[in-house]
Design a protein around this motif. Sequence first.
Motif, PDB file in Angstrom:
ATOM      1  N   ILE A   1     -11.403 -11.118   3.515  1.00  0.00           N
ATOM      2  CA  ILE A   1     -10.862 -11.578   4.794  1.00  0.00           C
ATOM      3  C   ILE A   1      -9.358 -11.812   4.674  1.00  0.00           C
ATOM      4  N   ASN A   2      -8.937 -12.476   3.609  1.00  0.00           N
ATOM      5  CA  ASN A   2      -7.498 -12.737   3.444  1.00  0.00           C
ATOM      6  C   ASN A   2      -6.700 -11.451   3.272  1.00  0.00           C
ATOM      7  N   ASN A   3      -7.225 -10.499   2.514  1.00  0.00           N
ATOM      8  CA  ASN A   3      -6.523  -9.225   2.348  1.00  0.00           C
ATOM      9  C   ASN A   3      -6.451  -8.455   3.656  1.00  0.00           C
ATOM     10  N   THR A   4      -7.510  -8.507   4.454  1.00  0.00           N
ATOM     11  CA  THR A   4      -7.503  -7.835   5.758  1.00  0.00           C
ATOM     12  C   THR A   4      -6.499  -8.487   6.690  1.00  0.00           C
ATOM     13  N   LYS A   5      -6.464  -9.820   6.711  1.00  0.00           N
ATOM     14  CA  LYS A   5      -5.486 -10.518   7.548  1.00  0.00           C
ATOM     15  C   LYS A   5      -4.064 -10.181   7.124  1.00  0.00           C
ATOM     16  N   GLU A   6      -3.840 -10.150   5.829  1.00  0.00           N
ATOM     17  CA  GLU A   6      -2.505  -9.818   5.325  1.00  0.00           C
ATOM     18  C   GLU A   6      -2.109  -8.404   5.746  1.00  0.00           C
ATOM     19  N   PHE A   7      -3.054  -7.465   5.661  1.00  0.00           N
ATOM     20  CA  PHE A   7      -2.775  -6.093   6.075  1.00  0.00           C
ATOM     21  C   PHE A   7      -2.450  -6.035   7.563  1.00  0.00           C
ATOM     22  N   ILE A   8      -3.233  -6.732   8.376  1.00  0.00           N
ATOM     23  CA  ILE A   8      -3.011  -6.703   9.827  1.00  0.00           C
ATOM     24  C   ILE A   8      -1.653  -7.294  10.166  1.00  0.00           C
ATOM     25  N   PHE A   9      -1.325  -8.427   9.594  1.00  0.00           N
ATOM     26  CA  PHE A   9      -0.079  -9.099   9.957  1.00  0.00           C
ATOM     27  C   PHE A   9       1.162  -8.412   9.406  1.00  0.00           C
ATOM     28  N   LEU A  10       1.067  -7.817   8.244  1.00  0.00           N
ATOM     29  CA  LEU A  10       2.259  -7.232   7.632  1.00  0.00           C
ATOM     30  C   LEU A  10       2.356  -5.720   7.854  1.00  0.00           C
ATOM     31  N   GLU A  11       1.400  -4.990   7.353  1.00  0.00           N
ATOM     32  CA  GLU A  11       1.509  -3.538   7.345  1.00  0.00           C
ATOM     33  C   GLU A  11       1.157  -2.904   8.684  1.00  0.00           C
ATOM     34  N   LEU A  12       0.085  -3.319   9.311  1.00  0.00           N
ATOM     35  CA  LEU A  12      -0.334  -2.702  10.567  1.00  0.00           C
ATOM     36  C   LEU A  12       0.690  -2.940  11.662  1.00  0.00           C
ATOM     37  N   LEU A  13       1.149  -4.144  11.782  1.00  0.00           N
ATOM     38  CA  LEU A  13       2.136  -4.468  12.812  1.00  0.00           C
ATOM     39  C   LEU A  13       3.435  -3.701  12.579  1.00  0.00           C
ATOM     40  N   ALA A  14       3.881  -3.633  11.335  1.00  0.00           N
ATOM     41  CA  ALA A  14       5.100  -2.891  11.020  1.00  0.00           C
ATOM     42  C   ALA A  14       4.926  -1.405  11.326  1.00  0.00           C
ATOM     43  N   THR A  15       3.764  -0.863  11.020  1.00  0.00           N
ATOM     44  CA  THR A  15       3.500   0.554  11.299  1.00  0.00           C
ATOM     45  C   THR A  15       3.499   0.826  12.797  1.00  0.00           C
ATOM     46  N   LEU A  16       2.869  -0.036  13.572  1.00  0.00           N
ATOM     47  CA  LEU A  16       2.847   0.147  15.027  1.00  0.00           C
ATOM     48  C   LEU A  16       4.250   0.070  15.618  1.00  0.00           C
ATOM     49  N   TYR A  17       5.033  -0.877  15.139  1.00  0.00           N
ATOM     50  CA  TYR A  17       6.396  -1.003  15.654  1.00  0.00           C
ATOM     51  C   TYR A  17       7.265   0.196  15.275  1.00  0.00           C
ATOM     52  N   SER A  18       7.041   0.752  14.112  1.00  0.00           N
ATOM     53  CA  SER A  18       7.892   1.859  13.670  1.00  0.00           C
ATOM     54  C   SER A  18       7.535   3.177  14.348  1.00  0.00           C
ATOM     55  N   ARG A  19       6.320   3.327  14.818  1.00  0.00           N
ATOM     56  CA  ARG A  19       5.874   4.608  15.362  1.00  0.00           C
ATOM     57  C   ARG A  19       6.126   4.781  16.846  1.00  0.00           C
ATOM     58  N   GLY A  20       6.184   3.725  17.594  1.00  0.00           N
ATOM     59  CA  GLY A  20       6.226   3.927  19.030  1.00  0.00           C
ATOM     60  C   GLY A  20       7.228   3.056  19.734  1.00  0.00           C
ATOM     61  N   ASP A  21       7.206   3.201  21.036  1.00  0.00           N
ATOM     62  CA  ASP A  21       8.060   2.432  21.915  1.00  0.00           C
ATOM     63  C   ASP A  21       7.520   1.006  21.981  1.00  0.00           C
TER      64      ASP A  21
END
Length: 135
Positions: free
Chosen positions: A67-87
């Motif tokens: 759960i902690n690793n998934t939360k860390e991925f969502i907050f750090l990597e997923l959000l950064a990826t979404l922001y970098s790819r689109g408007d």
Amino acid sequence: MPLCSPWQTSKTEENGSDSFIHSMDPQLEQQMETTQSLVDSSVAFVNKTVWDLMVGLMPKTTTHLMINNTKEFIFLELLATLYSRGDKNMLMDGSAEQAQQCNKMLCMHHVLREVPSIIGDINMTTVSTPMGAHG
């Protein structure tokens, strides 16, 4: 499978007339029984502790880490990826259905805020007549 200790006698030794256990004095025999009881209790405690670690603690720890690793991925990597790819403005836009539902709820909120004043106006303008009185 029960643990065997060196001082436990087998059935054949118990039936024998001069077994080692029967040749000892009663005090030593009592001490051996007490020691055997303590050893059995200690082994049972160790077995329970190992069982609790394997069945209780390990799955909880594993779940916690997942759960902690998934939360860390969502907050750090997923959000950064979404922001970098689109408007960024597109990410904040909702669907037309969500906008319609939001407007509907907002209208309901405004209407419900006006309800107490409408009820108060009705109470002020309503004239009551007692029952049985004809006017």
